[in-house]
Design an enzyme around this catalytic site. Structure first.
Site, short mmCIF file in Angstrom:
data_model
loop_
_atom_site.label_atom_id
_atom_site.label_comp_id
_atom_site.label_asym_id
_atom_site.label_seq_id
_atom_site.Cartn_x
_atom_site.Cartn_y
_atom_site.Cartn_z
N THR A 89 -3.12 7.87 -33.46
CA THR A 89 -3.05 9.03 -34.35
C THR A 89 -2.22 10.09 -33.65
O THR A 89 -2.36 10.30 -32.44
CB THR A 89 -4.44 9.57 -34.73
N HIS A 90 -1.36 10.73 -34.41
CA HIS A 90 -0.43 11.69 -33.82
C HIS A 90 -0.47 12.99 -34.63
O HIS A 90 -0.45 12.94 -35.87
CB HIS A 90 0.99 11.09 -33.83
C1 GRF Z 1 -5.17 14.40 -31.11
O1 GRF Z 1 -4.53 15.45 -31.80
C2 GRF Z 1 -4.29 13.20 -31.05
O2 GRF Z 1 -3.49 13.01 -32.17
C3 GRF Z 1 -3.42 13.52 -29.86
O3 GRF Z 1 -4.35 14.06 -28.94
C4 GRF Z 1 -5.39 14.71 -29.65
C5 GRF Z 1 -6.70 14.16 -29.12
O4 GRF Z 1 -7.74 15.07 -29.27
N1 GRF Z 1 -2.68 12.38 -29.41
P1 GRF Z 1 -9.17 14.83 -28.62
O5 GRF Z 1 -8.99 14.57 -27.14
O6 GRF Z 1 -9.82 13.67 -29.31
O7 GRF Z 1 -9.93 16.11 -28.89
#
Ligand code: GRF
Length: 187
Positions: free
Chosen positions: A103-104
Site C-alpha cells: 500500500t502506498h
Molecule cells: C503507510 O502510509 C504506507 O502506505 C507507507 O507507510 C505507512 C505505514 O504506516 N508505505 P504505519 O507504519 O502502518 O502507521
C-alpha cells in the site's frame, strides 16, 4: 491462505489488519520499531530480521535472501508490506511472484517513493490518496489493485494529510487483501 505482514514503522496498518479477521501467520520487521509491540499485543508470531546497515555497504541480495527463506519456511502464501522500509531484491519476487502486496500513500503512478505525502504537498495537487498494488522489483510500480482519493485541505501538513490517507488506506488495504484471500489468487 497464510499471510505475512512486513513492517518497519508505527504499525498502525498492521494494527488495523490484526483487528480485522485477516489470518496473519507471521510479522517480519527489519528494525526495532513500534510494529513489534503491536504484533506482541495481538499475540502474532514475530521475526526481527535486522538490517545490518543503512549505508552503502548494505547487502540487499543477502538480506532479501534471509527474508525470503524465512517466509518460505513459514509456508507463507501471501505477503503484505505495511510500511516496510527496505527495498527487497529479486529473490523475494522469484519466491512469491505476484503474491506480494503493497500500500502506498499516493495515487500511483504519481509520487512514488518514500516521501509521497510531502511530494504531493510540494507539488500543490488538490487530490491525492492511496494505492494498493502488487509489488514488483521496480518500487511502487506494480499492477494496481485498488485506489481511493483523499482531498488535500489548504491547512494540511505532512502529518495531518498522511494521517487522513492512512485512515483510508487501512480500510482499503484490508478489504483488498480479504478479497484476494477469498478468491485464492491475486489477479
Ligand atoms: C503507510 O502510509 C504506507 O502506505 C507507507 O507507510 C505507512 C505505514 O504506516 N508505505 P504505519 O507504519 O502502518 O502507521
Amino acid at each position: 491462505m497464510r499471510l505475512a505482514v512486513l513492517a518497519s514503522g508505527t504499525g498502525t496498518i498492521l494494527d488495523a489488519m490484526a483487528h480485522s479477521k485477516l489470518p496473519i501467520s507471521l510479522v517480519v520487521v527489519d528494525r526495532p520499531c513500534k510494529a513489534e509491540k503491536i504484533a506482541a499485543n495481538h499475540g502474532l508470531a514475530l521475526e526481527l530480521i535486522e538490517r545490518s546497515s543503512f549505508g552503502n555497504d548494505f547487502n540487499r541480495v543477502s538480506y532479501t535472501q534471509q527474508v525470503t527463506e524465512r517466509l518460505l519456511a513459514a509456508e507463507i502464501e501471501l505477503v503484505a508490506m505495511a510500511g516496510f522500509g527496505t527495498i527487497l531484491g529479486q529473490s523475494i519476487h522469484d519466491g512469491f511472484t505476484g503474491r506480494i502486496l503493497n500500500t502506498h500513500p499516493s495515487l500511483l503512478p504519481a509520487f512514488p517513493g518514500w516521501h509521497a505525502v510531502q511530494d504531493a504537498l510540494n507539488h500543490g495537487v488538490k487530490v491525492t490518496g492511496c494505492t494498493v498494488h502488487i509489488a514488483t522489483l521496480e518500487v511502487d510500480a506494480g499492477p494496481i489493485l485498488a485506489q481511493q482519493a483523499v482531498t488535500i485541505e489548504p491547512e494540511d501538513t505532512v502529518d495531518t494529510l498522511h494521517e487522513r490517507i492512512k485512515m483510508v488506506e487501512r480500510d482499503l488495504y484490508i478489504r483488498t487483501i480479504q478479497k484476494v484471500i477469498d478468491r485464492g489468487y491475486v489477479l
